[in-house]
Write a protein that holds these residues in place. Structure first.
Motif, short mmCIF file in Angstrom:
data_model
loop_
_atom_site.label_atom_id
_atom_site.label_comp_id
_atom_site.label_asym_id
_atom_site.label_seq_id
_atom_site.Cartn_x
_atom_site.Cartn_y
_atom_site.Cartn_z
N ASP A 246 54.38 23.19 43.94
CA ASP A 246 54.65 24.17 42.88
C ASP A 246 55.95 23.81 42.16
O ASP A 246 57.05 24.19 42.60
N VAL A 247 55.84 23.07 41.07
CA VAL A 247 57.02 22.59 40.36
C VAL A 247 57.83 23.76 39.79
O VAL A 247 59.07 23.77 39.87
N GLU A 248 57.15 24.75 39.23
CA GLU A 248 57.86 25.89 38.65
C GLU A 248 58.69 26.62 39.71
O GLU A 248 59.85 26.98 39.48
N ALA A 249 58.11 26.82 40.89
CA ALA A 249 58.86 27.48 41.97
C ALA A 249 60.02 26.61 42.44
O ALA A 249 61.10 27.12 42.76
N MET A 250 59.80 25.31 42.48
CA MET A 250 60.88 24.40 42.87
C MET A 250 62.05 24.50 41.90
O MET A 250 63.21 24.62 42.31
N VAL A 251 61.75 24.44 40.61
CA VAL A 251 62.82 24.47 39.60
C VAL A 251 63.58 25.79 39.67
O VAL A 251 64.80 25.83 39.45
N SER A 252 62.89 26.87 40.01
CA SER A 252 63.56 28.18 40.08
C SER A 252 64.59 28.24 41.21
O SER A 252 65.46 29.12 41.21
N LEU A 253 64.52 27.31 42.15
CA LEU A 253 65.46 27.29 43.27
C LEU A 253 66.72 26.49 42.97
O LEU A 253 67.68 26.52 43.74
N LEU A 254 66.73 25.78 41.82
CA LEU A 254 67.80 24.84 41.53
C LEU A 254 68.91 25.45 40.70
O LEU A 254 68.69 26.38 39.92
N THR A 255 70.11 24.89 40.83
CA THR A 255 71.20 25.21 39.92
C THR A 255 70.92 24.53 38.58
O THR A 255 70.12 23.59 38.49
N ASP A 256 71.57 24.98 37.53
CA ASP A 256 71.32 24.43 36.19
C ASP A 256 71.65 22.94 36.10
O ASP A 256 71.04 22.21 35.32
N ASP A 257 72.64 22.49 36.90
CA ASP A 257 73.04 21.08 36.84
C ASP A 257 72.59 20.32 38.08
O ASP A 257 73.22 19.33 38.49
#
Length: 353
Positions: A246-257
């Motif tokens: 789940d790429v969208e869920a993965m990205v939601s876990l990340l900091t902006d940088d």
């Protein structure tokens, strides 16, 4: 010339270092083992800080102990046993770094299964940094009282700190580790490196200045405490998203940088767009599914990564992942592509699905 030191005798009450040194000089291998054993694990971590590789660190540790055994006759106790051993270990590491005795260049030739997207940044050369299992750090931290010692042991081998160290010239690296990490005094470091105190002071200033000038890596300020409820939540969310692709869920876990790297490849992907694109087109592309087995490395959450094979009932090794956390998010994902590292963490090369 002495051969390999004999195996140590069964554990017993520790005798004074002076007595053990005298017996070892007389050829008592068991006394030598008892003399050096308390420093074995910290010496391995010292070699790891210098070299960035677990296997290289173990090799240099064995060289250090063999050199100490062969040279015990010349040890006159003017320095402590610990300082004497650090002198041998540090100079062995410096010799290895000068000789370029690291990983052979062909190991950087990683064959990606699909074309990799253009990175945000391309380093000048491969990074030979490898992860260090926390279980080995525990053997050092447990000898020191209090949570501060355990915290410092982990911070001094964090991936960001180790990556920064690798950019320093070998001698500056040695001075910084001996002075700022191990807390040795300038005269002790001068003796270890066979130089002057002024030279040590100058090298330390240059090393600190170089590290201050390094682009800041993923910060750990405000990172959750190890094994805390917040860290467990982040880790569990990461496992669910990664295993589900789940790429969208993965990205939601990340900091902006957020930063994604794959040592030894000299490629860096930074920011939500770059990391998300890499995940969507490479790591979590359609048809690719993983299984993650939690562990810890460098004081950080880590995983043995396995790839599902739709044609067999087996999962095959697919590298080691290490997370750097900041606050309640993931600031960096480091995927180590060398499958031989699985053995370092006690993982098999394949698992039954």
């Amino acid at each position: 010339m002495r051969g390999n030191p004999p195996e140590a005798s069964p554990a017993r009450g520790r005798r004074p270092a002076g007595e053990l040194a005298a017996l070892a000089r007389a050829g008592d291998g068991a006394a030598f083992q008892e003399l050096v054993e308390p420093y074995r694990h910290e010496l391995q971590v010292h070699c790891y800080r210098m070299l960035g590789s677990v296997q290289d660190a173990e090799d240099l540790l064995q060289e250090t102990l063999l050199a100490a055994w062969r040279g015990i006759g010349g040890y006159q106790e003017r320095a402590s046993v610990r300082t004497w051993l650090y002198r041998i270990a540090t100079n062995r590491c410096l010799n290895a770094l000068r000789a370029g005795a690291r990983r052979p260049p062909e190991q950087a030739a990683y064959r990606a299964e699909v074309p990799l997207p253009e990175p945000s940044h391309r380093r000048a050369e491969p990074s030979w940094l490898e992860p260090y299992p926390d279980v080995l750090l525990d053997e050092i931290a447990d000898r020191e009282p209090g949570p501060e010692a355990r915290y410092e042991a982990r911070e001094s081998v964090s991936l960001a700190f180790l990556a920064a160290l690798q950019h320093l010239p070998p001698r500056q690296r040695a001075v910084l580790v001996l002075r700022d990490v191990l807390g040795l005094r300038a005269p002790e470091v001068a003796d270890i490196l066979d130089t002057t105190e002024n030279a040590v002071t100058g090298a330390l200033k240059r090393a600190r200045r170089a590290l201050a000038g390094e682009p800041p890596g993923p910060g750990r300020e405000g990172a959750p405490l190890p094994n805390s409820a917040l860290e467990r939540r982040i880790v569990n969310d990461f496992i669910r998203a990664f295993e589900a692709g789940d790429v969208e869920a993965m990205v939601s876990l990340l900091t902006d940088d957020a930063l994604l790297t794959m040592p030894p490849l000299p490629l860096e992907y930074q920011g939500l767009d770059a990391v998300g694109n890499f995940l969507a087109t490479v790591a979590l592309r359609e048809g690719v599914r993983h299984v993650l087995i939690p562990t810890r490395a460098n004081g950080q959450p880590a995983f043995g990564c396995y790839l599902r094979d739709p044609h067999t009932p087996f999962l095959r090794a697919h590298g080691v992942l290490v997370l750097t956390l900041a606050g309640g998010r993931i600031a960096a994902i480091t995927r180590f592509v060398d499958n031989s590292l699985m053995r370092t963490f006690g993982f098999p090369r394949s698992l039954h699905a």
